[in-house]
Design a protein around this motif. Sequence first.
Motif, PDB file in Angstrom:
ATOM      1  N   GLY A 353      23.616 -22.854   2.166  1.00  8.02           N
ATOM      2  CA  GLY A 353      23.638 -22.118   3.427  1.00  8.02           C
ATOM      3  C   GLY A 353      22.645 -22.643   4.444  1.00  8.02           C
ATOM      4  O   GLY A 353      22.982 -22.864   5.618  1.00  8.02           O
ATOM      5  N   TYR A 354      21.409 -22.861   4.027  1.00 11.10           N
ATOM      6  CA  TYR A 354      20.369 -23.339   4.933  1.00 11.10           C
ATOM      7  C   TYR A 354      20.696 -24.735   5.439  1.00 11.10           C
ATOM      8  O   TYR A 354      20.505 -25.056   6.617  1.00 11.10           O
ATOM      9  N   TYR A 355      21.228 -25.576   4.545  1.00  8.90           N
ATOM     10  CA  TYR A 355      21.587 -26.935   4.947  1.00  8.90           C
ATOM     11  C   TYR A 355      22.697 -26.915   6.000  1.00  8.90           C
ATOM     12  O   TYR A 355      22.674 -27.693   6.954  1.00  8.90           O
ATOM     13  N   ILE A 356      23.661 -26.031   5.833  1.00  8.81           N
ATOM     14  CA  ILE A 356      24.774 -25.951   6.794  1.00  8.81           C
ATOM     15  C   ILE A 356      24.262 -25.586   8.180  1.00  8.81           C
ATOM     16  O   ILE A 356      24.711 -26.145   9.189  1.00  8.81           O
ATOM     17  N   VAL A 357      23.307 -24.655   8.237  1.00  9.40           N
ATOM     18  CA  VAL A 357      22.723 -24.275   9.531  1.00  9.40           C
ATOM     19  C   VAL A 357      22.027 -25.478  10.166  1.00  9.40           C
ATOM     20  O   VAL A 357      22.219 -25.783  11.351  1.00  9.40           O
ATOM     21  N   MET A 358      21.207 -26.186   9.373  1.00  9.56           N
ATOM     22  CA  MET A 358      20.517 -27.367   9.895  1.00  9.56           C
ATOM     23  C   MET A 358      21.513 -28.438  10.324  1.00  9.56           C
ATOM     24  O   MET A 358      21.340 -29.107  11.340  1.00  9.56           O
ATOM     25  N   ALA A 359      22.574 -28.618   9.518  1.00 11.91           N
ATOM     26  CA  ALA A 359      23.565 -29.642   9.822  1.00 11.91           C
ATOM     27  C   ALA A 359      24.245 -29.370  11.161  1.00 11.91           C
ATOM     28  O   ALA A 359      24.564 -30.307  11.896  1.00 11.91           O
ATOM     29  N   PHE A 360      24.455 -28.089  11.470  1.00 10.16           N
ATOM     30  CA  PHE A 360      25.101 -27.742  12.740  1.00 10.16           C
ATOM     31  C   PHE A 360      24.279 -28.244  13.926  1.00 10.16           C
ATOM     32  O   PHE A 360      24.792 -28.932  14.812  1.00 10.16           O
ATOM     33  N   PHE A 361      22.992 -27.912  13.929  1.00 13.45           N
ATOM     34  CA  PHE A 361      22.142 -28.308  15.052  1.00 13.45           C
ATOM     35  C   PHE A 361      21.870 -29.814  15.040  1.00 13.45           C
ATOM     36  O   PHE A 361      21.774 -30.431  16.108  1.00 13.45           O
ATOM     37  N   CYS A 362      21.751 -30.394  13.860  1.00  6.72           N
ATOM     38  CA  CYS A 362      21.544 -31.839  13.753  1.00  6.72           C
ATOM     39  C   CYS A 362      22.746 -32.584  14.326  1.00  6.72           C
ATOM     40  O   CYS A 362      22.601 -33.566  15.072  1.00  6.72           O
ATOM     41  N   ALA A 363      23.949 -32.133  14.002  1.00  4.54           N
ATOM     42  CA  ALA A 363      25.171 -32.777  14.495  1.00  4.54           C
ATOM     43  C   ALA A 363      25.253 -32.707  16.017  1.00  4.54           C
ATOM     44  O   ALA A 363      25.610 -33.694  16.678  1.00  4.54           O
ATOM     45  N   GLN A 364      24.904 -31.542  16.585  1.00  2.00           N
ATOM     46  CA  GLN A 364      24.972 -31.398  18.050  1.00  2.00           C
ATOM     47  C   GLN A 364      23.961 -32.303  18.731  1.00  2.00           C
ATOM     48  O   GLN A 364      24.257 -32.915  19.765  1.00  2.00           O
ATOM     49  N   PHE A 365      22.748 -32.398  18.149  1.00  6.27           N
ATOM     50  CA  PHE A 365      21.731 -33.259  18.746  1.00  6.27           C
ATOM     51  C   PHE A 365      22.148 -34.725  18.695  1.00  6.27           C
ATOM     52  O   PHE A 365      22.039 -35.457  19.682  1.00  6.27           O
ATOM     53  N   ILE A 366      22.607 -35.185  17.530  1.00  7.08           N
ATOM     54  CA  ILE A 366      22.998 -36.594  17.378  1.00  7.08           C
ATOM     55  C   ILE A 366      24.141 -36.939  18.326  1.00  7.08           C
ATOM     56  O   ILE A 366      24.173 -38.017  18.933  1.00  7.08           O
ATOM     57  N   PHE A 367      25.080 -36.011  18.479  1.00 10.71           N
ATOM     58  CA  PHE A 367      26.192 -36.245  19.405  1.00 10.71           C
ATOM     59  C   PHE A 367      25.664 -36.387  20.838  1.00 10.71           C
ATOM     60  O   PHE A 367      26.050 -37.312  21.569  1.00 10.71           O
ATOM     61  N   ALA A 368      24.786 -35.467  21.247  1.00 10.63           N
ATOM     62  CA  ALA A 368      24.243 -35.502  22.609  1.00 10.63           C
ATOM     63  C   ALA A 368      23.433 -36.778  22.836  1.00 10.63           C
ATOM     64  O   ALA A 368      23.550 -37.422  23.892  1.00 10.63           O
ATOM     65  N   PHE A 369      22.636 -37.168  21.859  1.00 13.86           N
ATOM     66  CA  PHE A 369      21.799 -38.358  21.991  1.00 13.86           C
ATOM     67  C   PHE A 369      22.669 -39.604  22.137  1.00 13.86           C
ATOM     68  O   PHE A 369      22.396 -40.494  22.943  1.00 13.86           O
ATOM     69  N   GLY A 370      23.734 -39.659  21.360  1.00 17.46           N
ATOM     70  CA  GLY A 370      24.642 -40.798  21.444  1.00 17.46           C
ATOM     71  C   GLY A 370      25.373 -40.849  22.767  1.00 17.46           C
ATOM     72  O   GLY A 370      25.516 -41.914  23.375  1.00 17.46           O
ATOM     73  N   GLN A 371      25.824 -39.696  23.253  1.00 16.65           N
ATOM     74  CA  GLN A 371      26.544 -39.642  24.522  1.00 16.65           C
ATOM     75  C   GLN A 371      25.661 -40.011  25.707  1.00 16.65           C
ATOM     76  O   GLN A 371      26.131 -40.571  26.691  1.00 16.65           O
ATOM     77  N   SER A 372      24.371 -39.716  25.616  1.00 13.93           N
ATOM     78  CA  SER A 372      23.459 -39.960  26.739  1.00 13.93           C
ATOM     79  C   SER A 372      23.218 -41.443  26.984  1.00 13.93           C
ATOM     80  O   SER A 372      22.835 -41.849  28.065  1.00 13.93           O
ATOM     81  N   ASN A 373      23.372 -42.270  25.939  1.00 11.44           N
ATOM     82  CA  ASN A 373      23.120 -43.713  26.019  1.00 11.44           C
ATOM     83  C   ASN A 373      21.637 -44.057  25.959  1.00 11.44           C
ATOM     84  O   ASN A 373      21.257 -45.230  26.142  1.00 11.44           O
ATOM     85  N   LEU A 374      20.776 -43.078  25.712  1.00 14.85           N
ATOM     86  CA  LEU A 374      19.333 -43.322  25.697  1.00 14.85           C
ATOM     87  C   LEU A 374      18.923 -44.223  24.534  1.00 14.85           C
ATOM     88  O   LEU A 374      18.115 -45.142  24.702  1.00 14.85           O
ATOM     89  N   GLY A 375      19.467 -43.952  23.332  1.00 19.18           N
ATOM     90  CA  GLY A 375      19.103 -44.754  22.172  1.00 19.18           C
ATOM     91  C   GLY A 375      19.519 -46.207  22.339  1.00 19.18           C
ATOM     92  O   GLY A 375      18.757 -47.131  22.021  1.00 19.18           O
ATOM     93  N   ALA A 376      20.724 -46.420  22.851  1.00 15.58           N
ATOM     94  CA  ALA A 376      21.218 -47.782  23.053  1.00 15.58           C
ATOM     95  C   ALA A 376      20.358 -48.522  24.081  1.00 15.58           C
ATOM     96  O   ALA A 376      20.052 -49.708  23.918  1.00 15.58           O
ATOM     97  N   LEU A 377      19.940 -47.818  25.125  1.00 17.28           N
ATOM     98  CA  LEU A 377      19.109 -48.434  26.159  1.00 17.28           C
ATOM     99  C   LEU A 377      17.773 -48.887  25.582  1.00 17.28           C
ATOM    100  O   LEU A 377      17.311 -50.007  25.838  1.00 17.28           O
TER     101      LEU A 377
END
Length: 519
Positions: A353-377
């Motif tokens: 249960g706790y992992y699923i909660v963390m996975a939800f927010f982790c997935a949203q952050f990774i998606f946003a970070f990838g979409q922003s292009n900041l990491g690639a830059l």
Amino acid sequence: MTSSAVKTSWLNRSLNAIERIGNKLPDPAILFALLMFFVWGLSWALSGVTFTDIDPRTGQPFQVKNLLEGAAFADFMAKMVSTFVNFPPLGVVLVAMLGLGVAEYTGFINAGLRSILAVTSKKLLTPVLIAVGILSHVAVDAGYVLVIPLGAVIFYAAGRHPLAGIAAAFAGVSGGFAATLFVPSSLDPLLAGLTQASARLSADPAAASLVINPLNNYYFTTASVLLIVIVGWVLTDKFVEPRLQQTKVDGDPDQLPSMDPLTDDERKGLRYALLSMLAAIAALVVVVWPENSAWRASTGELTAASAPLMQSIVGLIFVFFLLPGIVYGYVSGKVKTHKDVVQGMTKAMSGMGYYIVMAFFCAQFIFAFGQSNLGALLAIKGANYLQEMAFPMAVNLIGLVLLTATVNLLIGSASAKWALIGAVLVPMLMQLGVSPDLTQAAYRVGDSSTNIITPLMPYFPLIVVFCQKYVKSTGIGTLVALMLPYSIALLVCWTSFLILYWMLGLPLGIGSSYVYPAP
């Protein structure tokens, strides 16, 4: 006090400080949410900036995407569910844990480990566990959900600290991710394909037809296994585990593995369970062996990433632990009806249960970070800086390792990182006479070394959950402090090993060379 004691005391104080500071951070789930908000704000602030760096994926100058712009934010909200559901580790973890949960609930895993420990020297547990972690790479990400939690069980059952078992297994599975024991990993053809694409971007007309062998680093990554096992063994037994003596194991006693000798019923159950597992493995061998087997890739290979066998690893883990778990339970008397089997699965899921909660927010952050292009830059700016400095070759290799290790803290995917910085570094070093094979080898060293200390690595929250089963107060700081010695040691020792390997002219792999063009 001796100088070594002073150094050890200083290291302990430093790691304890890192642990305290890290554990004062917000809960991992909230931390990922806060990081996501930070990325949103930074993307808005940099979206109007004009960058001269060229994005190798598009051939156009980099542009940071404003995630707070109407269309981008609407897209984020529309994809929130799919981003979570398609988060790569989520399905892997939950499906594997269904089978493992039954095997653990009925006592099969515990009985098997107790029987192994009865005939295995405690002194050899650490190197064997690290080696098994490295071997697990052939099964893609299976080591994260299988080897690491079993490392804790094995150490605890042997009277050692369970977090030391997690640390040793994590070092093998993730810190030694670039190493290959006996057989190539699925990463080999993936990276080689990207290296080939990057090499063909070179201005040299001959590079347009350059072919990179998927096993171009095989000898080096195989030789690296001994180094990783020795480094992990020494650190675990001489430093990490002694430091953990201050950390009390306070997990639920009913959830911790028993260390009692096997009863007659348990021995009988274990015997039949292992026979059922062997029968299942034999059946699998029979169906995958024919050259026209449906389990093979279109090329006829069994170990290719596209082969159904490789894509079924998690499902096979589910079956190969579910079946013996059920057999053990019925024979030993731990399972009376099918409801007990379902109860085992339910209990495993409740622990996630706790992992699923963390996975939800982790997935949203990774998606946003990838979409922003900041990491690639950031990755391309580092690669361009390395190119501008024009250092001697050995320094360039070290710089490439350090650049990759740093970028790895921000971009977890090995292939995504290499697609970005490889497109710059491979052609650049080819102009200096360095082969794409050697450049790729240096990349792999840096990519592996910092896997174990970045919370942005998708499986990092899962490791925190595994630790909390034994030490309830475990947080991000605890795990980072636990793994930092391994990360630093691997970065220093593995980089030195690469430079020595290169200076001695030992073969990197099949069809590879050190210089370009190849002699």
